[in-house]
Design a protein around this motif. Structure first.
Motif, PDB file in Angstrom:
ATOM      1  N   ASP A 169       7.531   0.771 -11.977  1.00 35.78           N
ATOM      2  CA  ASP A 169       8.093  -0.499 -11.570  1.00 35.78           C
ATOM      3  C   ASP A 169       8.512  -0.384 -10.115  1.00 35.78           C
ATOM      4  O   ASP A 169       9.565   0.124  -9.802  1.00 35.78           O
ATOM      5  N   LEU A 170       7.642  -0.829  -9.249  1.00 32.16           N
ATOM      6  CA  LEU A 170       7.911  -0.722  -7.813  1.00 32.16           C
ATOM      7  C   LEU A 170       8.133  -2.095  -7.205  1.00 32.16           C
ATOM      8  O   LEU A 170       7.973  -2.294  -6.021  1.00 32.16           O
ATOM      9  N   THR A 220      -8.973  10.464  -6.512  1.00 33.02           N
ATOM     10  CA  THR A 220      -7.951  10.251  -5.495  1.00 33.02           C
ATOM     11  C   THR A 220      -7.132   8.988  -5.760  1.00 33.02           C
ATOM     12  O   THR A 220      -5.914   9.023  -5.717  1.00 33.02           O
ATOM     13  N   LYS A 221      -7.807   7.864  -6.012  1.00 34.95           N
ATOM     14  CA  LYS A 221      -7.109   6.607  -6.227  1.00 34.95           C
ATOM     15  C   LYS A 221      -7.284   6.059  -7.637  1.00 34.95           C
ATOM     16  O   LYS A 221      -6.703   5.042  -7.973  1.00 34.95           O
ATOM     17  N   ASP A 229      -7.771   1.893 -11.423  1.00 34.06           N
ATOM     18  CA  ASP A 229      -6.841   2.314 -10.385  1.00 34.06           C
ATOM     19  C   ASP A 229      -5.603   2.950 -11.028  1.00 34.06           C
ATOM     20  O   ASP A 229      -5.116   2.485 -12.051  1.00 34.06           O
ATOM     21  N   LYS A 230      -5.082   4.003 -10.395  1.00 32.32           N
ATOM     22  CA  LYS A 230      -3.924   4.707 -10.943  1.00 32.32           C
ATOM     23  C   LYS A 230      -2.689   3.814 -11.023  1.00 32.32           C
ATOM     24  O   LYS A 230      -1.841   4.006 -11.888  1.00 32.32           O
ATOM     25  N   THR A 231      -2.580   2.856 -10.114  1.00 28.83           N
ATOM     26  CA  THR A 231      -1.380   2.019 -10.096  1.00 28.83           C
ATOM     27  C   THR A 231      -1.302   1.093 -11.299  1.00 28.83           C
ATOM     28  O   THR A 231      -0.268   0.488 -11.538  1.00 28.83           O
ATOM     29  N   LEU A 232      -2.383   0.978 -12.060  1.00 29.33           N
ATOM     30  CA  LEU A 232      -2.395   0.110 -13.236  1.00 29.33           C
ATOM     31  C   LEU A 232      -2.141   0.878 -14.523  1.00 29.33           C
ATOM     32  O   LEU A 232      -2.313   0.332 -15.610  1.00 29.33           O
ATOM     33  N   GLU A 240       0.830  -1.205   0.000  1.00 32.72           N
ATOM     34  CA  GLU A 240       0.000   0.000   0.000  1.00 32.72           C
ATOM     35  C   GLU A 240       0.864   1.255   0.000  1.00 32.72           C
ATOM     36  O   GLU A 240       0.528   2.250  -0.633  1.00 32.72           O
ATOM     37  N   ALA A 241       2.006   1.223   0.685  1.00 34.27           N
ATOM     38  CA  ALA A 241       2.919   2.368   0.681  1.00 34.27           C
ATOM     39  C   ALA A 241       3.474   2.613  -0.721  1.00 34.27           C
ATOM     40  O   ALA A 241       3.578   3.760  -1.159  1.00 34.27           O
ATOM     41  N   ARG A 242       3.815   1.528  -1.448  1.00 36.95           N
ATOM     42  CA  ARG A 242       4.303   1.679  -2.821  1.00 36.95           C
ATOM     43  C   ARG A 242       3.211   2.243  -3.721  1.00 36.95           C
ATOM     44  O   ARG A 242       3.462   3.120  -4.545  1.00 36.95           O
ATOM     45  N   LYS A 243       1.983   1.745  -3.562  1.00 33.70           N
ATOM     46  CA  LYS A 243       0.877   2.243  -4.384  1.00 33.70           C
ATOM     47  C   LYS A 243       0.597   3.717  -4.089  1.00 33.70           C
ATOM     48  O   LYS A 243       0.349   4.507  -5.001  1.00 33.70           O
ATOM     49  N   THR A 244       0.642   4.093  -2.811  1.00 29.88           N
ATOM     50  CA  THR A 244       0.404   5.484  -2.440  1.00 29.88           C
ATOM     51  C   THR A 244       1.477   6.396  -3.019  1.00 29.88           C
ATOM     52  O   THR A 244       1.176   7.483  -3.528  1.00 29.88           O
TER      53      THR A 244
END
Length: 195
Positions: A175-176, A129-130, A144-147, A95-99
């Motif tokens: 790439d996290l 926001t997400k 989702d923004k992480t995608l 979750e920290a990486r996604k944030t």
């Protein structure tokens, strides 16, 4: 003993089992006679009641057993690696990486820009926001923004153009997987690909 210690202990046992299986397979391969892989020996006609056929079947069965032991060792090593990975992670890392990635995207993404996601390259309609609302082929799509990854327009006219990167700095790939919460951001986004 906590779960992480149990996973680490099980990984140790699995690696020991893998080492034993590899040693047994190596011993079987080393004990096989030189003619065991000879095509003339393998294809020699023989009746099933004769000694040649029985010897060939025994040698083949031993070799099959050795290959099975090697496959078992590989499976044990893969499972041990996964257990070690699980033992080294902490709650909240993902979750920290996604944030961090969402915050990085928030600093540069605007409606009208293009992103690459599982739906292909789509135009951003709204930044939440997400998530992002994208223009889809059959209507708006929320993802989702992480995608998503930012896609610069391939104009080729700006001074910072260099092999597919339309900004000064590194590409924001998201790439996290290396466990770091930091994200490399472009130092200056090129204005040529903004709407």
């Amino acid at each position: 003993m906590g779960a992480k210690e149990a996973w680490a202990a099980k990984a140790e046992r699995l690696e020991a089992w893998a080492a034993k299986a590899d040693a047994a397979a190596s011993a079987i391969f080393a004990s096989q006679p030189a003619y065991a892989r000879d095509p003339a020996f393998q294809t020699q006609p023989a009746r099933s009641s004769r000694g040649v056929a029985k010897a060939r079947a025994r040698l083949n069965d031993r070799e099959v057993r050795a290959w099975e032991l090697q496959a078992k060792a590989k499976a044990h090593r893969e499972k041990a690696a996964e257990l070690r990975r699980m033992a080294s992670t902490n709650a909240g890392d993902a979750e920290a990486r996604k944030t961090a990635y969402r915050a990085a995207l928030d600093s540069i993404i605007e409606p009208g820009m293009y992103v690459d996601c599982i739906y292909g390259v789509r135009r951003v309609e709204k930044v939440n926001t997400k998530s992002l609302r994208l223009a889809g082929a059959l209507g708006p799509v929320t993802i989702d923004k992480t995608l998503c990854k930012i896609v610069p327009e391939r104009c080729g006219t700006c001074a910072d153009w260099k092999g597919g990167e339309c900004w000064s700095g590194d590409r924001l790939d998201g790439d996290l997987s290396n466990g770091s919460a930091g994200v490399t951001l472009p130092s200056q986004v090129c204005e040529a690909w903004r709407p």
